[in-house]
Design an enzyme around this catalytic site. Structure first.
Site, PDB file in Angstrom:
ATOM      1  CB  ALA A  77      -0.942  -0.019   1.203  1.00  0.00           C
TER       2      ALA A  77
ATOM      3  CG  ASP B 275      -3.614  -3.677   0.818  1.00  0.00           C
ATOM      4  OD1 ASP B 275      -2.628  -3.442   0.126  1.00  0.00           O
ATOM      5  OD2 ASP B 275      -3.725  -4.710   1.509  1.00  0.00           O
TER       6      ASP B 275
HETATM    7  O1  MRU Z   1      -0.942  -7.426  -3.545  1.00  0.00           O
HETATM    8  P1  MRU Z   1       0.050  -6.694  -2.717  1.00  0.00           P
HETATM    9  O2  MRU Z   1       1.314  -7.448  -2.461  1.00  0.00           O
HETATM   10  O3  MRU Z   1       0.289  -5.276  -3.168  1.00  0.00           O
HETATM   11  O4  MRU Z   1      -0.752  -6.618  -1.365  1.00  0.00           O
HETATM   12  C1  MRU Z   1      -0.545  -5.679  -0.452  1.00  0.00           C
HETATM   13  C2  MRU Z   1       0.029  -6.331   0.705  1.00  0.00           C
HETATM   14  O5  MRU Z   1       1.213  -6.589   0.700  1.00  0.00           O
HETATM   15  C3  MRU Z   1      -0.746  -6.709   1.837  1.00  0.00           C
HETATM   16  O6  MRU Z   1      -2.100  -6.723   1.693  1.00  0.00           O
HETATM   17  C4  MRU Z   1      -0.214  -6.037   3.066  1.00  0.00           C
HETATM   18  O7  MRU Z   1      -0.524  -6.783   4.143  1.00  0.00           O
HETATM   19  C5  MRU Z   1      -0.708  -4.627   3.238  1.00  0.00           C
HETATM   20  S1  MRU Z   1       0.158  -3.520   2.281  1.00  0.00           S
HETATM   21  C6  MRU Z   1       1.022  -2.682   3.466  1.00  0.00           C
END
Ligand code: MRU
Length: 373
Positions: A59, A246
């Site tokens: 995120a 996210d």
């Molecule tokens: O699909 P991604 O790898 O972009 O997903 C986001 C994440 O890595 C996770 O959902 C995470 O726990 C939160 S992002 C800080």
């Protein structure tokens, strides 16, 4: 964070901006943990594509990338016509916002950049304000993660076994990470503990990225299959869960995070294990009223039907591999798959949200909005 490459330890941010070439530079996360490489995107369309293709992901990291991409698109404009310039910047912002739907950080980051740009009276002024605002977002992301670490480290006691899901580490932000910030801060305080990284199928960000980060920082850890957490909880082998997010709804405290988070929250509640979510302020959505309205990214079925990796001997440890990346089809060749990328955890399953301003119950976010905006 520090990365040791060929015996030399260096500090890296996940994403930076090179004003000389008007390029966004980022760690190519799809190659980790097998290869460490920095790549550059020469224009905003390539920057948006890097977000969509998950060269950069997480995120906060895609928030900073979108902010830099917006500045990049603004700086590429030639001319003095402010109306034409605004139309170009609108196009850039929409392209970057559409690159991935679930995380709110890119939206919040770019809205912040646009607000700062609005103070400029000419194209040139707005261009330089855009870059300054993007840099400010990236720096704030780092400071927020450091503050999350200070607050969250209090939850960690020596001897604890901590579960985390996906990668909310420094690779998912500009530096430090959200879920990993308390871990790194507790380590710096001399506490001894062990981290279980959920593998996090289908893209395995836990097994590849979180495990690589923790290994680089010398944090005691093991990877577990996604299905193993319930068993470990039942046996009393997990004391605390910390995940990232996210998008957290400021009005309800609902948390969107990588698919499988909800399952872990239900299991943690069943076993009375505290379940915490760590976030910078850019992850809060103050507008949406219901978690069911959070856009959930539907990803390609190939991620579920197979896996990316490096050709290796399954019985050898460490570097016993060919270095050749490959996609291996695992599933039945005639079957299709459904691949939602995220899920939503209800507020009642969450012990607390670790923010830069302190740890709050999910239902307290709205009351604390002055401190969190
Ligand atoms: O699909 P991604 O790898 O972009 O997903 C986001 C994440 O890595 C996770 O959902 C995470 O726990 C939160 S992002 C800080």
């Amino acid at each position: 964070m520090n990365v040791t490459l060929r015996g030399r330890t260096q500090h890296f941010r996940t994403v930076t901006f090179d004003a000389g070439t008007n390029a966004v530079q980022m760690i190519e996360q799809r190659l980790l943990p097998h290869e460490f490489k920095i790549v550059a995107t020469p224009n905003y369309i390539a920057t948006a594509r890097a977000i969509t293709d998950m060269v950069v992901r997480g995120a906060g990291a895609i928030g900073a990338t979108a902010a830099y991409g917006l500045a990049q698109g603004a700086l590429a404009f030639r001319g003095r016509d402010l109306n034409k310039f605004q139309r170009q910047v609108d196009r850039v912002q929409k392209t970057l916002a559409d690159a991935r739907p679930t995380a709110v950080d890119p939206v919040n980051a770019m809205n912040g950049v646009r607000r700062q740009m609005g103070r400029g009276e000419s194209v040139a002024e707005q261009q330089s304000l855009a870059l300054a605002a993007a840099e400010a977002f990236a720096n704030e992301d780092v400071h927020h993660c450091e503050s999350i670490g200070r607050h969250g480290a209090k939850l960690i006691r020596s001897g604890m076994r901590i579960l985390t899901h996906c990668n909310a580490g420094w690779l998912a932000f500009v530096d430090v990470g959200s879920a990993t910030a308390p871990i790194y801060a507790a380590q710096a305080q001399g506490k001894q503990f062990h981290v279980f990284c959920d593998e996090t199928r289908p893209r395995s960000q836990g097994a590849t990225l979180t495990a690589w980060e923790l290994a680089e920082q010398k944090v005691s850890h093991q990877i577990i299959a996604d299905n193993a957490a319930g068993h470990l909880m039942q046996r009393g082998e997990i004391d605390l869960v910390i995940v990232g997010s996210d998008r957290v709804l400021g009005r309800t405290g609902e948390v969107a995070n990588k698919i499988g988070t909800y399952t872990k929250a239900v299991l943690a509640a069943r076993h009375k294990i505290p379940f915490y979510v760590a976030i910078p302020c850019s992850t809060i959505d103050w507008n949406l009223k219901h978690g069911v309205d959070i856009p959930i990214e539907d990803r390609h079925e190939s991620e579920v039907l197979g896996a990316w990796g490096i050709i290796a001997n399954p019985h050898a440890k460490g570097r016993a591999h060919t270095g050749q990346r490959a996609y291996i089809r695992v599933a039945n060749p005639t079957s299709g798959a459904r691949n939602p990328g995220f899920d939503v955890t209800p507020a009642e399953l969450i012990a607390g949200i670790i923010t830069p301003a302190g740890i709050f119950k999910p239902g307290e976010l709205w009351k604390q909005r002055q401190r969190l905006q």
